[in-house]
Design an enzyme around this catalytic site. Structure first.
Site, short mmCIF file in Angstrom:
data_model
loop_
_atom_site.label_atom_id
_atom_site.label_comp_id
_atom_site.label_asym_id
_atom_site.label_seq_id
_atom_site.Cartn_x
_atom_site.Cartn_y
_atom_site.Cartn_z
N PRO A 23 -9.65 1.12 3.29
CA PRO A 23 -11.04 0.89 2.85
C PRO A 23 -11.19 0.05 1.59
CG PRO A 23 -10.33 3.11 2.29
CD PRO A 23 -9.25 2.53 3.16
N VAL A 70 -8.63 -6.25 -2.18
CA VAL A 70 -9.19 -6.53 -3.50
C VAL A 70 -8.15 -6.41 -4.61
CG1 VAL A 70 -10.88 -5.78 -5.22
CG2 VAL A 70 -11.52 -5.87 -2.80
N TYR A 97 4.20 7.65 11.86
CA TYR A 97 4.35 7.55 10.42
C TYR A 97 5.73 8.04 9.97
CZ TYR A 97 -0.71 6.67 10.06
OH TYR A 97 -1.98 6.14 10.17
#
Length: 287
Positions: free
Chosen positions: A201, A205, A46
């Protein structure tokens, strides 16, 4: 191993995202803990191998007691970065590299141990006996407490588990990416009591504007009023309803959304509502 019901993903805390200052990271850590989010998910890559150190520097000055939180990190991906002398992105699970990578993570995070070490992605060249030897020694030396994997299929976990017990598999899982419910991955984890964690998660959308996401949002609009919940919370509640005990790894650094994410753990979707959301995603009734 006990993890918080929602896990704070740190991938965007550093140079790959919000580029938070030390002060901001400390504030974010305390806000997570205040909201019962005590598990922090890292990976060595990361921020092109810089975010662990940024987090560690903040953690050192945070006043947070080490035993009150859980630190997860991942190793294995050799990333193309100015901080590594790699010519191609690849995976390395040799004993020597696992030992070295864990030592780097401990140094960067300024901790004496990792609560959980994950192999970041499966490699065609991984040798399970070598991996097991490394993990056994790391556990014996107190460098790691638990061992798991990330993005592994059921068969890949089965292969590795012949040599070393696997307690976690962190996978991509959401309403818009739920193939793990159908390809045997979650079934295998339930059968063998392996903890599922879900990265990304919320899926796509809020990223995409497609027929699928429009159907989902329309259904969530209806259920938002019933449950007095945001779309984010309903998407997390949908994951939390699964009997496999999936723990979402959230990537937001927004304090309000972190609070809302924790509140989602209190939402118990009715069975028909859970299927209404699934049908909205798939665009057809279940078989």
């Amino acid at each position: 191993m006990t993890y918080s019901k929602i896990i704070a993903g740190t991938m965007t805390w550093g140079s790959w995202g919000k580029q938070l200052s030390k002060k901001d990271m400390i504030l974010l850590m305390h806000h997570c803990i205040k909201n019962q989010i005590t598990t922090f998910d890292h990976a060595d890559i990361y921020g092109s191998y810089t975010t662990e150190a940024d987090f560690g520097n903040a953690f050192k000055d945070s006043g947070i007691k080490r035993e009150t939180i859980q630190l997860i990190s991942k190793c294995g991906i050799q990333y193309l970065s100015e901080n590594r002398n790699n010519t191609v992105k690849h995976y390395d699970y040799s004993k020597e590299y696992i030992f070295w990578s864990v030592e780097q993570s401990l140094k960067n995070l300024q901790t004496e141990y990792l609560d959980t070490l994950l192999l970041h992605r499966p490699s065609p060249l991984m040798q399970p006996d070598d991996i097991a030897e490394a993990i056994i020694k790391l556990k014996k030396d107190g460098k790691i407490k638990h061992f798991g994997v990330s993005n592994f299929s059921a068969s890949q976990i089965a292969l590795l588990s012949k040599y070393i017990p696997t307690t976690v598999n962190q996978i991509e899982f959401s309403l818009t990416q739920h193939k793990a419910m159908y390809d045997g991955t979650l079934d295998y984890m339930q059968l063998h009591q392996i903890k599922p964690m879900a990265w990304s998660p919320l899926g796509c959308v809020f990223k995409d504007n497609t027929n699928q996401t429009l159907r989902i949002k329309k259904q969530l609009d209806i259920l938002s009023e019933k449950y007095q919940a945001t779309h984010d919370q309903l998407l997390l509640a949908w994951i939390l309803k699964h009997p496999g005990g999936i723990t979402p790894v959230i990537g937001t650094t927004n304090l309000e959304r972190i609070t809302q994410a924790q509140q989602a753990t209190k939402i118990d979707l009715e069975i028909e509502d859970w299927f209404l959301i699934l049908v909205a995603s798939q665009g057809h009734k279940v078989p």
